[in-house]
Design an enzyme around this catalytic site. Structure first.
Site, mmCIF file in Angstrom:
data_model
loop_
_atom_site.group_PDB
_atom_site.id
_atom_site.type_symbol
_atom_site.label_atom_id
_atom_site.label_comp_id
_atom_site.label_asym_id
_atom_site.label_seq_id
_atom_site.Cartn_x
_atom_site.Cartn_y
_atom_site.Cartn_z
ATOM 1 N N HIS B 75 0.849 -1.203 0.000
ATOM 2 C CA HIS B 75 0.000 0.000 0.000
ATOM 3 C C HIS B 75 0.881 1.248 0.000
ATOM 4 C CE1 HIS B 75 -3.965 1.904 1.572
ATOM 5 N NE2 HIS B 75 -3.253 2.806 0.953
ATOM 6 N N ASP B 320 1.649 2.542 3.779
ATOM 7 C CA ASP B 320 0.635 3.575 3.490
ATOM 8 C C ASP B 320 1.338 4.901 3.174
ATOM 9 O OD1 ASP B 320 -1.741 4.854 3.087
ATOM 10 O OD2 ASP B 320 -2.340 4.929 5.190
ATOM 11 N N GLY B 339 -1.999 11.626 5.867
ATOM 12 C CA GLY B 339 -0.978 10.729 5.352
ATOM 13 C C GLY B 339 0.432 11.050 5.801
#
Lengths: 307, 429
Positions: B75, B320, B339
């Site tokens: 990811h 991520d 993020g």
């Protein structure tokens, strides 16, 4: 005492500063009550009010306070500025700082914006309310009003009633009062009062328990329908469930409790008409003390533009 | 023959020392340890038992160092807003290479919308020319990630797409998603989706709790994720589709997945490294570095997620990785994007925070970050077999105090900045 540039919230102030500002407010009030007297404290300084959210009371209260201290006040009207054209907060502040402002008084719907502005400019930044985060000048005027009414804050019990979840007033005022030795509890609809584990304060959901706690002050928050896009409670029930009804007013009067409200009041929702005329209803005193507290706050801060 | 030898290196998954003779040129049938192929190795023997000729090209004494397969990250986002696609790919590739990552599944983003063949072709070209790491695109579930119309799955599958995802967007229309799953199940595609109920998480930006209360920020209730996970499990089960649950952040989510796996459902799940390491308290005074989606939760959630990794409920730990421009993260907490950047020091961070303190064994790390994710998405050769991972050499004694200059991905939105991390990666071995 170390000079302080900004007033962003209550948490970042030292205990001695809380007391110093409240004490200087006593002197400010004496001067304020001598009609028309202008103090020289901010003479030659420029103060800008930058309100991204509508406000009449807080804004005029700050403007009046700045006037009484001799400052020059500019009002930045967000609704007709480039902000509506999508200008970022950073760029707006750069523009305003080129105009040499010493103090910026800001209100914004996003929590944390005044801190972003304060990091970005030399002017003293005063938070006049940011999202659900803080409204420190309200906390000062509330503490000042309670101290004035009761003579002291230590040991006083204050219950804050209403929409705690969205309220910057609840957060700042409760923190201020606790740090000055008062006890604070929250009451309101279950959907609008965060759990004790989050707030660290007792949480009530009905009046019987609130009265049993024996508060000195019943502090009502405004039902802010304009902030709420999804209903949190059945609106028709609010007055009966959480408002000061005439019946509750009798008990409040019998036990000599005080009533406070940050305004503007919704009559028939947070309180009945008669409550506004109750002898210990301190709402108008709060408004007057608002100017006083804001004078004391402006006086306490030192913009980097002056160093 | 002038071989290079690596001697007395510890094979991370089992902790034993070996000598390795590296390949010269191509090596078709590498030896294995514990079923893991030793890519680039021609022969292996327990430490001290390999005969090393005097005219060996080089002998590297790797005492105290570890050998393990490079990581595969399930990811990551590579797009750098405002930069060219080629620069985005280059920088993400460099960051991955430094972090011990040989390949990654790349989520679609506004600049990399993998909902058509041309977008996949141009991305593949950029990767072939620019990237130091394998980058496998995840095809969009819906056109433009808008949640309305299914993307052309046959076209995507014909270009090698095996995983579909609308990144952080959860399709709001369950009927559209149900039809998508019924259709794409026939093509063998896996749906990678995050658990969420958009109505419950609207206008929220962090975990509800004492920090959110103090800062006046609205909290995303854990039940939004948990109801979302339940919903996705039931949809995928009904449609017969394979499901991969992305970025699980709550203890309740782990519990639901554990029970689903016990029922025999075809589901895999991942956790982002930051959800194992940090809590909502890290947001402190509106620190936007710690604004993530889903938000950072509580220590109890971190503990449950780690337990989930260790018992296999959570299959993979992912980065991520989400690069954000410095200006974007300097905004107020509500306006700033979610993020963290995490690729640059992924393996040193995993080692420093999980393996070194004894929370995760090397064998568990290799399973969660190398073998399981590679089995799910690694590129396949013409015979359909997964490309084996290259090996890397890891020096756990090395230390880095991370500065901006050490972050090749080109953004600073990472808690690694200013941290002292242990371990240095040599990739490939």
């Amino acid at each position: 005492m170390q000079p302080r540039k900004d007033l962003l919230d209550i948490a970042s102030l030292r205990d001695e500063e809380l007391r110093a500002i409240l004490d200087s407010a006593v002197e400010m009030k004496a001067a304020f009550l001598r009609d028309g007297e202008q103090l020289p404290n901010l003479r030659g300084r420029s103060v800008l009010t930058l309100f991204y959210e509508p406000s009449t009371r807080t804004r005029s209260s700050f403007e009046l306070a700045a006037h009484r201290l001799g400052a020059h006040v500019t009002t930045f009207t967000v609704g007709t500025s480039s902000v509506v054209k999508g200008e970022s907060v950073h760029d707006t502040i750069d523009t305003l700082m080129s105009m040499k402002q010493d103090y910026i008084i800001v209100r914004h719907k996003n929590s944390g914006i005044p801190a972003v502005i304060a990091r970005h400019c030399k002017a003293a930044v005063i938070n006049a309310g940011d999202g659900a985060h803080a409204h420190p000048s309200q906390a000062f005027l509330d503490a000042f009003t309670i101290r004035e009414h009761f003579g002291s804050l230590a040991g006083r019990r204050v219950i804050i009633i209403g929409d705690i979840l969205h309220s910057r007033v609840a957060r700042s005022t409760s923190l201020m009062l606790k740090r000055l030795g008062a006890e604070v509890a929250y009451m309101g609809p279950g959907s609008l009062v965060p759990p004790t584990a989050h707030t660290g304060l007792p949480r009530f959901t009905h009046w019987d328990a609130a009265f049993d706690w024996q508060p000195d002050v019943i502090y009502l928050l405004r039902v802010q329908n304009e902030r709420i896009d999804t209903p949190f409670f059945p609106a028709a029930d609010y007055h009966q469930a959480f408002g000061i009804t005439e019946e509750r007013l009798q008990r409040i009067a019998a036990e000599n409790m005080a009533i406070m409200h940050p305004g503007p009041v919704n009559r028939g929702v947070e309180l009945c008409d008669a409550a506004m005329d109750y002898r210990n209803c301190l709402v108008c005193q709060q408004v007057q003390n608002g100017v006083i507290a804001r004078m004391a706050i402006l006086n306490h801060l030192t913009p980097q533009t002056l160093r | 023959m002038n071989h290079t030898y690596i001697t007395r290196a510890i094979w991370a998954p089992n902790g034993q020392s070996y000598d390795f003779r590296l390949c010269l040129g191509g090596c078709s049938n590498p030896p294995q340890i514990d079923g893991i192929p030793l890519t680039g190795v021609e022969a292996v023997a327990p430490a001290g038992q390999m005969e090393i000729p005097a005219r060996a090209a080089a002998v590297v004494d790797a005492t105290g160092k570890l050998v393990l397969p490079a990581l595969f990250d399930m990811h990551a986002k590579v797009e750098l807003e405002g930069r060219s696609k080629r620069e985005s790919v280059t920088r993400a590739g460099q960051a991955a290479h430094q972090g011990g990552v040989w390949g990654m599944l790349v989520m679609p983003t506004p600049g990399f919308v993998f909902d058509n063949g041309a977008a996949l072709d141009s991305f593949a070209d950029a990767v072939a020319q620019r990237s130091a790491a394998e980058m496998i695109p995840a095809g969009c579930i819906t056109l433009g990630m808008q949640g309305e119309q299914q993307a052309p799955y046959n076209t995507l599958a014909a270009r090698g797409v095996t995983i579909l995802s609308d990144a952080e967007h959860v399709p709001g229309n369950l009927l559209t998603l149900h039809h998508a799953m019924q259709y794409a199940a026939e093509l063998g595609l896996t749906f990678a989706i995050r658990g969420d109920v958009p109505e419950l998480s609207r206008n929220t930006c962090m975990n509800p709790g004492p920090t959110a209360y103090r800062l006046g920020l609205h909290g995303t209730p854990p039940c939004a994720e948990e109801i979302g996970i339940e919903t996705m499990l039931r949809l995928a089960e009904d449609a017969g589709a394979k499901l991969h649950l992305q970025t699980v952040s709550t203890a309740g989510g782990v519990d639901i997945i554990r029970r689903a796996k016990a029922r025999g459902l075809r589901v895999t799940a991942e956790v982002a490294l930051h959800h194992l390491l940090y809590t909502d308290a890290c947001v402190g005074d509106y620190d936007t570095t710690y604004k993530t989606l889903p938000p950072l939760r509580t220590q109890a959630d971190c503990d449950a997620l780690l337990a989930g990794v260790r018992d296999g409920t959570i299959d993979c730990i992912v980065s991520d990785h989400t690069p954000c421009l410095p200006f974007a993260k300097k905004q107020d907490f509500i306006s700033a994007p979610q993020g963290m950047a995490a690729l640059d020091y992924l393996l040193p961070a995993l080692y420093t925070h999980l393996v070194k303190p004894g929370k995760l064994s090397w064998a568990e790390l290799v399973a969660a970050c190398c073998t399981r994710p590679a089995a799910l998405v690694a590129p396949r050769n013409e015979e359909g077999e997964p490309t084996p991972a290259p090996l890397l050499l890891f020096d756990p004694q090395a230390q880095t105090l991370v500065t901006a200059a050490d972050l090749p991905c080109g953004t600073l939105n990472t808690p690694q900045l200013g941290q002292r991390l242990f371990g240095a990666v040599t990739l490939p071995l």
